[in-house]
Design a protein around this motif. Sequence first.
Motif, PDB file in Angstrom:
ATOM      1  N   ALA A 306      33.124  25.835  59.528  1.00  0.00           N
ATOM      2  CA  ALA A 306      32.176  27.556  59.947  1.00  0.00           C
ATOM      3  C   ALA A 306      33.372  28.638  60.005  1.00  0.00           C
ATOM      4  N   GLN A 307      34.472  28.222  60.320  1.00  0.00           N
ATOM      5  CA  GLN A 307      35.428  29.502  60.462  1.00  0.00           C
ATOM      6  C   GLN A 307      35.406  30.499  59.509  1.00  0.00           C
ATOM      7  N   VAL A 308      35.707  29.702  58.090  1.00  0.00           N
ATOM      8  CA  VAL A 308      35.008  30.390  56.678  1.00  0.00           C
ATOM      9  C   VAL A 308      34.235  30.589  56.924  1.00  0.00           C
ATOM     10  N   ALA A 309      33.463  30.082  57.123  1.00  0.00           N
ATOM     11  CA  ALA A 309      31.571  30.649  56.904  1.00  0.00           C
ATOM     12  C   ALA A 309      31.654  31.663  57.845  1.00  0.00           C
ATOM     13  N   ALA A 310      31.731  31.711  59.120  1.00  0.00           N
ATOM     14  CA  ALA A 310      31.997  33.286  59.377  1.00  0.00           C
ATOM     15  C   ALA A 310      32.908  34.301  58.556  1.00  0.00           C
ATOM     16  N   ARG A 311      33.709  34.399  57.692  1.00  0.00           N
ATOM     17  CA  ARG A 311      33.895  35.070  57.807  1.00  0.00           C
ATOM     18  C   ARG A 311      33.594  35.736  56.006  1.00  0.00           C
ATOM     19  N   LEU A 312      33.421  34.422  55.668  1.00  0.00           N
ATOM     20  CA  LEU A 312      32.361  35.006  54.335  1.00  0.00           C
ATOM     21  C   LEU A 312      31.134  36.184  55.020  1.00  0.00           C
ATOM     22  N   GLY A 313      30.520  35.562  55.829  1.00  0.00           N
ATOM     23  CA  GLY A 313      29.248  36.252  56.809  1.00  0.00           C
ATOM     24  C   GLY A 313      29.304  37.473  57.271  1.00  0.00           C
ATOM     25  N   ASP A 314      30.745  38.171  57.260  1.00  0.00           N
ATOM     26  CA  ASP A 314      31.185  39.419  57.936  1.00  0.00           C
ATOM     27  C   ASP A 314      31.312  40.186  57.369  1.00  0.00           C
ATOM     28  N   ARG A 322      35.885  44.284  48.982  1.00  0.00           N
ATOM     29  CA  ARG A 322      35.338  45.005  47.355  1.00  0.00           C
ATOM     30  C   ARG A 322      34.760  44.142  46.918  1.00  0.00           C
ATOM     31  N   GLN A 323      34.750  42.694  46.706  1.00  0.00           N
ATOM     32  CA  GLN A 323      34.236  41.588  45.636  1.00  0.00           C
ATOM     33  C   GLN A 323      32.482  42.629  44.845  1.00  0.00           C
ATOM     34  N   PHE A 324      32.691  42.348  43.278  1.00  0.00           N
ATOM     35  CA  PHE A 324      31.230  42.230  43.172  1.00  0.00           C
ATOM     36  C   PHE A 324      30.618  41.519  43.359  1.00  0.00           C
ATOM     37  N   PRO A 325      28.866  42.185  43.343  1.00  0.00           N
ATOM     38  CA  PRO A 325      28.309  40.414  44.114  1.00  0.00           C
ATOM     39  C   PRO A 325      28.563  39.810  43.280  1.00  0.00           C
ATOM     40  N   PHE A 326      28.335  39.892  41.789  1.00  0.00           N
ATOM     41  CA  PHE A 326      28.244  38.441  40.998  1.00  0.00           C
ATOM     42  C   PHE A 326      29.450  37.437  41.568  1.00  0.00           C
ATOM     43  N   ARG A 327      30.657  38.039  41.896  1.00  0.00           N
ATOM     44  CA  ARG A 327      31.139  36.551  42.232  1.00  0.00           C
ATOM     45  C   ARG A 327      31.123  35.778  43.193  1.00  0.00           C
ATOM     46  N   TYR A 328      29.388  36.232  44.187  1.00  0.00           N
ATOM     47  CA  TYR A 328      29.213  35.072  45.215  1.00  0.00           C
ATOM     48  C   TYR A 328      28.092  34.165  44.317  1.00  0.00           C
ATOM     49  N   LEU A 329      27.612  35.024  43.028  1.00  0.00           N
ATOM     50  CA  LEU A 329      27.184  33.955  42.953  1.00  0.00           C
ATOM     51  C   LEU A 329      27.977  32.764  41.954  1.00  0.00           C
ATOM     52  N   ALA A 330      28.862  33.224  41.309  1.00  0.00           N
ATOM     53  CA  ALA A 330      29.677  32.557  40.802  1.00  0.00           C
ATOM     54  C   ALA A 330      30.335  30.944  41.720  1.00  0.00           C
ATOM     55  N   ALA A 331      30.234  31.897  42.929  1.00  0.00           N
ATOM     56  CA  ALA A 331      30.420  30.713  43.889  1.00  0.00           C
ATOM     57  C   ALA A 331      30.124  29.971  44.247  1.00  0.00           C
ATOM     58  N   HIS A 332      28.653  30.371  44.217  1.00  0.00           N
ATOM     59  CA  HIS A 332      27.302  28.991  44.518  1.00  0.00           C
ATOM     60  C   HIS A 332      26.963  28.351  43.725  1.00  0.00           C
ATOM     61  N   TYR A 342      24.350  29.337  53.210  1.00  0.00           N
ATOM     62  CA  TYR A 342      23.840  30.958  53.381  1.00  0.00           C
ATOM     63  C   TYR A 342      25.203  31.409  53.768  1.00  0.00           C
ATOM     64  N   PRO A 343      25.770  31.415  54.357  1.00  0.00           N
ATOM     65  CA  PRO A 343      27.326  32.371  53.883  1.00  0.00           C
ATOM     66  C   PRO A 343      27.463  32.551  52.613  1.00  0.00           C
ATOM     67  N   LEU A 344      27.678  31.872  51.800  1.00  0.00           N
ATOM     68  CA  LEU A 344      27.633  32.726  50.845  1.00  0.00           C
ATOM     69  C   LEU A 344      25.746  34.341  50.435  1.00  0.00           C
ATOM     70  N   GLU A 345      24.837  33.519  50.895  1.00  0.00           N
ATOM     71  CA  GLU A 345      23.535  34.526  50.114  1.00  0.00           C
ATOM     72  C   GLU A 345      23.775  35.810  51.200  1.00  0.00           C
ATOM     73  N   GLN A 346      24.178  35.540  52.723  1.00  0.00           N
ATOM     74  CA  GLN A 346      24.624  36.452  53.114  1.00  0.00           C
ATOM     75  C   GLN A 346      25.866  37.474  52.583  1.00  0.00           C
ATOM     76  N   ALA A 347      26.744  36.944  52.294  1.00  0.00           N
ATOM     77  CA  ALA A 347      27.868  37.542  51.338  1.00  0.00           C
ATOM     78  C   ALA A 347      27.146  38.350  50.550  1.00  0.00           C
ATOM     79  N   LEU A 424      19.194  34.316  46.034  1.00  0.00           N
ATOM     80  CA  LEU A 424      19.777  32.815  45.488  1.00  0.00           C
ATOM     81  C   LEU A 424      18.599  32.241  44.136  1.00  0.00           C
ATOM     82  N   LYS A 425      17.918  32.151  45.346  1.00  0.00           N
ATOM     83  CA  LYS A 425      16.749  31.565  45.328  1.00  0.00           C
ATOM     84  C   LYS A 425      15.824  32.151  43.764  1.00  0.00           C
TER      85      LYS A 425
END
Length: 528
Positions: A306-314, A322-332, A342-347, A424-425
Amino acid sequence: MARFNTRTARAQPTSRVTSTGRVLRTYEGGRGRERDARSELFLLAVSNFVSQQTFYETGTDRDDRFAALVRELAVTDPSWTAGLLGWLRGEGNLRTASLVGAAEYVKARLDACAVDGPSNRQVVDCVLRRPDEPGELLAYWTATYGRAVPKPVKRGVADAVRRLYTGKALLKYDTASKGYRFGDILNLVHAAPDPGKPWQGDLFQYALDRRHNPDAAVPPVSIPVLGAHRELMALPVAERRAVVTAPGGAERLAAAGITWEALAGWLQGPMDKAAWEAVIPSMGQMALVRNLRNFDEAGVSDEVAAQVAARLGDPAEVKRSRQFPFRYLAAHQHAPSLRWSYPLEQALGHSLANVPALPGRTLVLVDRSGSMFYSRLSDRSELNRADAAAIFGTALALRAADADLVEFGTTSKRLRFRKGESVLKVLGRFGDLGGTDTTSAIRSHYRGQDRVLIVTDEQYGYNGHGDPTGQVPAHIPVYTWNLAGYRVGHGPSGTGNRHTFGGLSDAAFRMVPLLEAARDADWPWAEV
């Protein structure tokens, strides 16, 4: 009767990626437009992860073209080129291209005996933003031009060393795997300690001792992190895991500069649940995103997750990373647990903060041809330009007041989506559509929309109806977002409601509302 001075008269805005008027052929045989040298370099620079192969160019060919353009413009237009390189490493967030560009800038100007414009020293200093980068630049220079390093390079590196070298930086980046250790760099550039950092002289001496006489090197008391690190390293291996599980263990690891990369080696054993939970508080967002699968496999607790998720969505953390948007797609795609979705969708949403909410009707065309799928964006990414195009096109369509989202290749297809739906959907509905018939896609789907935006590599094939942008009435804006940086574009650009921009972040979208407000769009590092 007034012909021009009417209430509806508006200035015709211009943008900076400009065609020369010369007609060439795209790699697929379509009639394309040559761009001027600045435009070609800009589009190549913002899409170039150095040494990466693309469908139409080898990594070596792209690197050679990039270096040649930098060398040309460093002499003929030094202020513009220096501005590009500084922006590229800063807001552009492209590290290797900016370092290579700075080295080539200096080499060209030294060879030409050029003295006007920003100094070579300034350009070298401005692209070095991380403590390992002085060594990266020196390694590139010596591998390319030999061991004789000119004074401007040495002085620029020395300026950066004073800014960047700290105790934690030494522990993280001064490793045996590097060809240039901190001590080697200090010996070469003779950097003097920053007068405002009274501890830095001790740090420099310790870096030299570590390199040349490691058994006798003693951490200075003026830099506590080095002493704390030495203390932990001196612990018997059998006692180290107890540090991880003890109360205050996370704080002790952080105070000693133990990174997640170094922790497994220090423990000399696996990164289990306790190890990850101890180091997660000191990890940056990029490290968190890269290790979500590892967290799941180790079984980190729901509380820590939950702490990790909160930071991802901050949003502040996303912006700072300064990460590129596609980094979050790769993580997902690679994180198995639904707790990260959901945190990755927020990020991802936060990383697309510059995507405007366009009024009226918008046609968004996303290139899903084979050339967009061919190669990965970088060595560290499993994603390709087709993925990046889908992210940006989807985000634009979801935020627009009324958008038609179309994927195209040999054929084309409109993709359905609902307002407020997850980016993402929607991405899951894109396919691989073969060749690149951009012209037919526009002819099939342009139905009087207020603007057209095409996310593509521009390498469309021959079509008897002409170039893609010519299928849209002249008074309707057509924006081409280039994600590959090839030499030839698929249509004119710079004036007349035809504009090209590029890059792998959402920052380029700033141009659209600017141009539609009848304002000229300058280069992103200049005031507009």
